[in-house]
Design a protein around this motif. Sequence first.
Motif: not given
Length: 212
Positions: A192-208
């Motif tokens: 979605l971000a690539n097609m619309s030239h937008s920013n993306l905040v990815e989800g993340d699971i901390p290692h801990w």
Amino acid sequence: MLQHFSANIDLVNHSSYRQLKLHKSNAHCDDEKIVIRPSLATLIGPVVQGCVTAIAVLVLVLGLDTHPLWLLGILLIVIIIFGPTTILSLVYAIAGTNFLMEKDKSTCRVQQRYFGLGIGTQEMIPFDRIDRFQIEGDYLTEHASGDLRDVVSWQIILIKDNQKQFEIASLSSPRSLAPGTLKTANSLGILLANMSHSNLVEGDIPHWAMDN
């Protein structure tokens, strides 16, 4: 952290058609558009409602002269409520679209649904009005007892430049499978971000926080 993806970068096989399985929907992605449609599983509810409505109509018609008035009234209420909603739900499950992004038009459309029936208004959002896409989840959210959730969900959120938010898709899975569903959510966010030239905040699971 905001990340921007250039359309010149080939990310997660962006140059070919992909289908991503989401919660009660599927994302159909190619170079020109991204469409999120209801999955076939959403037909189950309308089919059950249709069967109930058909039985109610049959009982009402055959029992007009024999059934008590209160029973006929209940059957009529069931038909009035289930009849229209069944038709709307069937149309939505077969031909409905939750979200549509079109590269050539530089716009996306978000269906704002009411009561899960696929009815409501459509929000047209030009690419230049998109502030960012964001992947959010409840992996670290605790129950009142203090235990972590057994079922984890992730949401793909579109945020406009006025900070108005739209949930365009979601995924759910048992906690042990959460990294895999997060990968799918991030993959869709990147497309979605690539097609619309937008920013993306990815989800993340901390290692801990990862389960042993």
